[in-house]
Motif scaffolding. Sequence first.
Motif, PDB file in Angstrom:
ATOM      1  N   ARG A   1      -6.519   3.939   0.045  1.00 39.58           N
ATOM      2  CA  ARG A   1      -7.672   4.833   0.132  1.00 39.58           C
ATOM      3  C   ARG A   1      -7.787   5.476   1.536  1.00 39.58           C
ATOM      4  O   ARG A   1      -8.109   6.652   1.674  1.00 39.58           O
ATOM      5  CB  ARG A   1      -8.918   3.995  -0.165  1.00 39.58           C
TER       6      ARG A   1
ATOM      7  N   GLU B   1      -5.159  -8.188  -2.548  1.00 34.54           N
ATOM      8  CA  GLU B   1      -5.023  -7.056  -3.479  1.00 34.54           C
ATOM      9  C   GLU B   1      -6.048  -5.974  -3.149  1.00 34.54           C
ATOM     10  O   GLU B   1      -5.737  -4.778  -3.150  1.00 34.54           O
ATOM     11  CB  GLU B   1      -5.208  -7.538  -4.924  1.00 34.54           C
TER      12      GLU B   1
ATOM     13  N   ASP C   1      -5.655  -1.809  -1.894  1.00 29.07           N
ATOM     14  CA  ASP C   1      -6.414  -0.649  -2.387  1.00 29.07           C
ATOM     15  C   ASP C   1      -7.111   0.077  -1.237  1.00 29.07           C
ATOM     16  O   ASP C   1      -7.165   1.305  -1.197  1.00 29.07           O
ATOM     17  CB  ASP C   1      -7.460  -1.095  -3.415  1.00 29.07           C
TER      18      ASP C   1
ATOM     19  N   CYS D   1     -13.975   0.900  -2.596  1.00 29.06           N
ATOM     20  CA  CYS D   1     -13.302  -0.190  -3.310  1.00 29.06           C
ATOM     21  C   CYS D   1     -14.276  -1.337  -3.624  1.00 29.06           C
ATOM     22  O   CYS D   1     -13.857  -2.434  -4.001  1.00 29.06           O
ATOM     23  CB  CYS D   1     -12.132  -0.720  -2.482  1.00 29.06           C
TER      24      CYS D   1
ATOM     25  N   ALA E   1       0.837  -1.206   0.000  1.00 33.92           N
ATOM     26  CA  ALA E   1       0.000   0.000   0.000  1.00 33.92           C
ATOM     27  C   ALA E   1       0.871   1.254   0.000  1.00 33.92           C
ATOM     28  O   ALA E   1       0.572   2.221  -0.699  1.00 33.92           O
ATOM     29  CB  ALA E   1      -0.931  -0.002   1.211  1.00 33.92           C
TER      30      ALA E   1
ATOM     31  N   SER F   1       1.400   6.650  -6.756  1.00 33.35           N
ATOM     32  CA  SER F   1       0.203   7.336  -7.284  1.00 33.35           C
ATOM     33  C   SER F   1       0.339   8.848  -7.256  1.00 33.35           C
ATOM     34  O   SER F   1      -0.298   9.546  -8.040  1.00 33.35           O
ATOM     35  CB  SER F   1      -1.030   6.927  -6.468  1.00 33.35           C
TER      36      SER F   1
END
Length: 406
Positions: A400, A392, A396, A344, A149, A156
Amino acid sequence: MQVKELFLEYVGYPTMSDEAAEACPSTEKQWELAKRLYRDLRALGLEVYCDAHGYVYGSLAANTAIPAPTIGLIAHMDTSDACADAPIRAREVLYDGTDVVLCEEDGTCLTERAYPGLAKYRGKHLIVTDGRTLLGADDKAGCAEIVCALEALIASGAPHGAVKVAFTPDEEIGRGADLFDVAGFGAEFAYTVDGGALGGIEYENFNAAGAEIVISGRSIHPGDAKDRMVNAAYLACEINARLPREQIPARTSGYEGFFHLTDMNGACEHAEMRYIIRDHDRARFEEKKRVLRETVDAVNAEWRDVYGADACVLSVSDSYYNMKEIFEDKMYIVERAEQAMRACGIEPRRMPIRGGTDGARLSFEGLPCPNLSTGGENYHSRFEYACVEDMEAMVDVLVRILCVQE
Ligand SMILES: [Zn+2]
């Protein structure tokens, strides 16, 4: 790196902790994973610190001037001693609903008959063992998800506040919070990533106490015993028989608490019993302690004339409390995780923990700390597995959680 690959590397480090050892970490082998995690966080550009006890702390600075809380993520490095921890031969299977043969030779199979929860994984990929060791998804799934993460968050470029990470030793023997440096960690709140099936959020645990009853008896030939013998073992049975019959672990679930007789031994002259007492509700927890005290008092009263004093001595001490009370005015911490899950595509489930967590202890030390799912199941067992797609998804979710929320 993909979370599956990283997870498979981490489970290659055997890290069973050892209750009998006094040092921290309790086993030298936990150092190997501590060093590995230290290197992995360094490689991501975090400021990293490993203390003398194997606690690995990482820190990532905020990348935005937008006000944002400093959030922590925590996982533990050690594994349970309930099952062998080496050599772990992990392999991936595409689960199609048929029995998964873990070990042909031993006839060990993972089946929906024994584990109905498996049904929801049809069509997904599971990491399993060869049926002779645990897998260590508890909590290397959490370790791998946190590292991935952070990597994804940095890549990102999304705006985020300061992020703190910690990997702790000896959680499975109840010491993970002992030497945790809450002040040095510096997070406003944190999440342990140490739960089970995807979507679980836990912020309620048991209130817990331990009780010990020491019973002194008086032995005499049974033929001459009338009004003279006090059989300590008999009094022990008497006490247990008077406790509520439905309030035992084997007959309770969800929010139902219990008295659990963990240990007893006795003969006519001397007996000892030990209980653990558990309840999510503080008032019912206090009530259970009161019931035990009154039961012991009643048995003492019935035998005082014969024994000449109280034959039974009860001592009770509280072990830990339900962290729910910490969250009463801090539900935004739970809700932040729930919103991240929904974003998500995961439906969050609030679940009571029928035990305690390091997070509960940290919560009472000033670091509110709910527990999040990892995507693994059947912990502490040869039947442990982790779902690749769900790990996975948790990566996410963690990204977040850390991002600035609009
Ligand atoms: Zn765990």
